[in-house]
Design a protein around this motif. Sequence first.
Motif, PDB file in Angstrom:
ATOM      1  N   PHE A   1       0.147  -2.357   0.324  1.00  0.00           N
ATOM      2  CA  PHE A   1      -1.212  -2.104  -0.141  1.00  0.00           C
ATOM      3  C   PHE A   1      -2.209  -2.957   0.632  1.00  0.00           C
ATOM      4  CE2 PHE A   1       0.802  -5.346  -2.777  1.00  0.00           C
ATOM      5  CZ  PHE A   1      -0.116  -6.379  -2.758  1.00  0.00           C
ATOM      6  N   GLN A   2      -3.461  -2.521   0.581  1.00  0.00           N
ATOM      7  CA  GLN A   2      -4.550  -3.292   1.165  1.00  0.00           C
ATOM      8  C   GLN A   2      -5.813  -3.076   0.337  1.00  0.00           C
ATOM      9  OE1 GLN A   2      -6.531  -2.555   5.195  1.00  0.00           O
ATOM     10  NE2 GLN A   2      -5.522  -4.515   5.583  1.00  0.00           N
ATOM     11  N   ARG A   3      -6.576  -4.140   0.167  1.00  0.00           N
ATOM     12  CA  ARG A   3      -7.857  -4.075  -0.533  1.00  0.00           C
ATOM     13  C   ARG A   3      -8.913  -4.727   0.349  1.00  0.00           C
ATOM     14  NH1 ARG A   3      -6.333  -6.327  -4.740  1.00  0.00           N
ATOM     15  NH2 ARG A   3      -7.065  -8.464  -4.380  1.00  0.00           N
ATOM     16  N   ARG A   4      -9.978  -3.976   0.662  1.00  0.00           N
ATOM     17  CA  ARG A   4     -11.064  -4.467   1.501  1.00  0.00           C
ATOM     18  C   ARG A   4     -12.285  -4.651   0.596  1.00  0.00           C
ATOM     19  NH1 ARG A   4      -9.399  -3.653   6.763  1.00  0.00           N
ATOM     20  NH2 ARG A   4     -11.508  -3.993   7.569  1.00  0.00           N
ATOM     21  N   GLN A   5     -12.691  -5.903   0.405  1.00  0.00           N
ATOM     22  CA  GLN A   5     -13.702  -6.239  -0.584  1.00  0.00           C
ATOM     23  C   GLN A   5     -14.985  -6.742   0.086  1.00  0.00           C
ATOM     24  OE1 GLN A   5     -11.669  -8.237  -4.194  1.00  0.00           O
ATOM     25  NE2 GLN A   5     -10.434  -8.897  -2.455  1.00  0.00           N
TER      26      GLN A   5
ATOM     27  N   THR B   1      -3.966  -8.018   2.074  1.00  0.00           N
ATOM     28  CA  THR B   1      -2.866  -7.127   2.439  1.00  0.00           C
ATOM     29  C   THR B   1      -1.593  -7.663   1.807  1.00  0.00           C
ATOM     30  OG1 THR B   1      -3.943  -6.661   4.550  1.00  0.00           O
ATOM     31  CG2 THR B   1      -1.615  -6.057   4.350  1.00  0.00           C
ATOM     32  N   GLY B   2      -0.754  -6.762   1.310  1.00  0.00           N
ATOM     33  CA  GLY B   2       0.459  -7.245   0.656  1.00  0.00           C
ATOM     34  C   GLY B   2       1.551  -6.204   0.560  1.00  0.00           C
ATOM     35  N   ALA B   3       2.702  -6.672   0.089  1.00  0.00           N
ATOM     36  CA  ALA B   3       3.862  -5.809  -0.137  1.00  0.00           C
ATOM     37  C   ALA B   3       4.577  -6.279  -1.394  1.00  0.00           C
ATOM     38  CB  ALA B   3       4.810  -5.848   1.060  1.00  0.00           C
ATOM     39  N   GLU B   4       5.127  -5.327  -2.149  1.00  0.00           N
ATOM     40  CA  GLU B   4       5.855  -5.617  -3.391  1.00  0.00           C
ATOM     41  C   GLU B   4       7.227  -4.967  -3.340  1.00  0.00           C
ATOM     42  OE1 GLU B   4       1.960  -5.268  -6.365  1.00  0.00           O
ATOM     43  OE2 GLU B   4       3.228  -3.525  -5.931  1.00  0.00           O
TER      44      GLU B   4
END
Length: 648
Positions: free
Chosen positions: A468-472, A510-513
Motif C-alpha cells: 500500500f501507499q498513502r500520499r498525504q 509506503t508499506g507491506a503487510e
Amino acid sequence: MKLSEFYILFFFIFVLHVAKAQEIALDPVTVTSSLIEKRASESGRNIAVIKGDLFQNLPVHSIDDLLRYIPGLEIQARGPMGSQSDIVLRGGTFQQVLVIMDGLRLNDPNTGHFSSYIPIVPSEIERIEVLKGASSAIYGSEAVGGVIYIVSKTFAAKLAAKSDDASIPSANKTVVNASAAGGQYGLFTGNVGAFVQRNKLAVSGGLISNNADGVQQRGTKGYFHNNTASLSANYAFSPAWNLAVRSSFDHRDFAGQNFYTAAKSDTANEQVKTLWNQVKLGYKKGKSAFSFDAGYKFVEDQYLFNSLSIKNNSKSKLWQGLVTWQQTVTSSTSLVAGLNYQNKNIASNDRGNHSINQLAPFITLSQRIGENLTVSPSIRFDWREHIGTEAVPQVNLSYKKDNWQLRGSAGKTIRDADFTERYNNYQKPIVSNGSSVGDPALKAETSFSYEAGADWFLTNLKLSGTVFQRRQSNLIDYTSSPYAQMPRKDNLSPTGTYALAKNIASVNTTGAELDIQYSKTIADNQKLWWTTGLTWLNSESSETTSFYISSHAKFLGNFSVLYQYSNFSLSVNGIYKNRAKREASAIEATISRDYFVLNAKAEYAILKKTLAVFVQADNLGDTKYSDLLGAKMPGRWLMGGLRYSFVK
C-alpha cells in the motif's frame, strides 16, 4: 541473527506447518467495508476479525490491550491496563484511525488520545473488525489509516419476533462471565458481564475495573483506577422492526507523567469521564433495510501538569445522527445510501469554547460481475461548517476464485483538526517550555491511498499479503518550534521551545503487510488458535522534526496464541517493534531502536467449563521500553486470580 530476522523466520516455519491442515472456515461475515453484510473475501479489503470472547482467554486487561496484538495494528501505550493508548494503522497518526461501535463513531472532538476509551465492557463484544486503509468515502473524517469497528452481542443478536410461532426457532440463551485477579504493585482487577436472550429480547451488561498503586516514577507513582460499566438491550416488536439502546459510563484516573511533555517538572495526573448513549431503530423486510442511529457522547477531561499548575478542565460533546437505507436490487447488486450529521463542541479553560457542525450524504454500490469479480464504488460529500464541502470517492475490487482472492482499493481520505490541535494552551496565562500549542489556522488533511493484495483461504487458515501507499498533503503533526517561529506569542516564554501543531507540506507512506489467522480443533478436547502479522513501513516527510510521523514502527510484528487441552489452557501474546531512536536528556528518557515484549497466561479449570484458576505474567522478560518518549511502561508484572463462566 537479529531479533526481527528470527521473528520472520519463525513466522514462515509456522506457515509451512499449518498450511497442510484444514478444519475451520476463516472467512467471516463483516460489515465494516461497505455497511453491507458480506464475506471478507468479497470486500476487496484487508480485514482482521477477532471474537470478543477471546478477551477472557488471553493475557489482556483492557480493550486496547486486546487491539495491541491484532495483526498490523500498532498500539502506542502511554500507560498500562487501559490508562491511555494511541491507535495507529499503516503509519498514520493517532488521529487518523476511526473507532466505531454499532454504527456510530466514538472519536472525541477534543483529542484522538481518547480513542482507546471504548465505552463497552469486553463481555458485551461480539467481535472486533479492523479494516486497514482508507475508508473516508463511507465514514468521513479520521478514517485515513483504517477503522476499528466494535460489534456488540446485543445489537447483533438475531431476534425471533414471534416467540409463539412454531416455525421460528427458539433463541433462548444465558451467558455469565466473571473474573477477579490480584498482583504486584497493589493490583486488583475485576471483570463481570452477562448476556441474556429470550426470543425477541436481548439484554447484556457488565463492569470492568483495573486498579493499582503502580510502579515508582520520578517523584510520583504510576497509579491507575480505570473503570467501565455498560448496559444494552435490543427488542424486536414486530418481524420487521427492532429497537436497540445502549448506555455506558467510563472513568479513567491515572498518573500521566510525560504523557504529553518532555519536561522534568511533569508529575501529571489526569481524570477522564465519559458518558455514552446510543439508540438504533431498525427495519428489515424482503430486500430492503432501513436504520436510524442517534448518539450522544460527553467527555470531561481534567489534567494537572504538577502540583503548582492550574488544572485544565475541558468538556466536549458529540451529537450525531445516521440514517441509512440498504436495497438489494438483484442477486448481484446491492446499494446503500445514507446521511450523517455531527455536532462537535467544547468548553475549556485551556482551549476555549468552540462548536462545529458537519453533514454528509454518501452512497456505496456493491456489484458482482460474473461469479468471481465484485466492484464496490463509493462517494461521500462532506460539508463542514466554516470549511466547505469536499467530495471523497473510493473504489474497491475483489476477484475471488476457489481458495484465492485478489483485491485492490483506491480512494481519497480527509481529516479535520481536532480542538486540541487548533486551540491547545490558548487560554493559559503562561505556557511552559516544551508544551504543545495549537493553531486555529490549520487546514484539513487530504490524502490519496491505494493498495493491492491477495488472500489465501483454507478451511482453517487465512494468509494475507498487501502492499500500500498513502500520499498525504497538509498532514497535521507537532514540530519543535522556537519562540521566534511561533505564529502567536501572547502567552509564551521568549526563551521557550514548543511543539507547534502545523500542516506539513507532504508525507508519503509506503508499506507491506503479511497476516496469518489460524484455528484448528486437534481433537475433541484439544484446540489451537493463532493470529500474527508482520508490517513494514517507510514514511518520508518534508519536515524532519515532525513528532508522531517519526514515532510509528518501521517494522511491527505482533501475535497471539491460545492452546487448550482438556481443563488446561495456555495463552501467549507478544510484540516486536523497530522504530526511530529518540532521546530526552532532561528526563533521562530514551526510545530504544527496538523492543520485544511477551505476556503469558496459564489457566486450569477446577470445575470444567465453570470455575478456573489462572496465573499471568505481563512483560515476562522484564523489558525496559516506552512507546512514546518519556512515558515509561512497567517491567515484569505478576498476578493470579479466578474466572467463572456459566452458559445455558
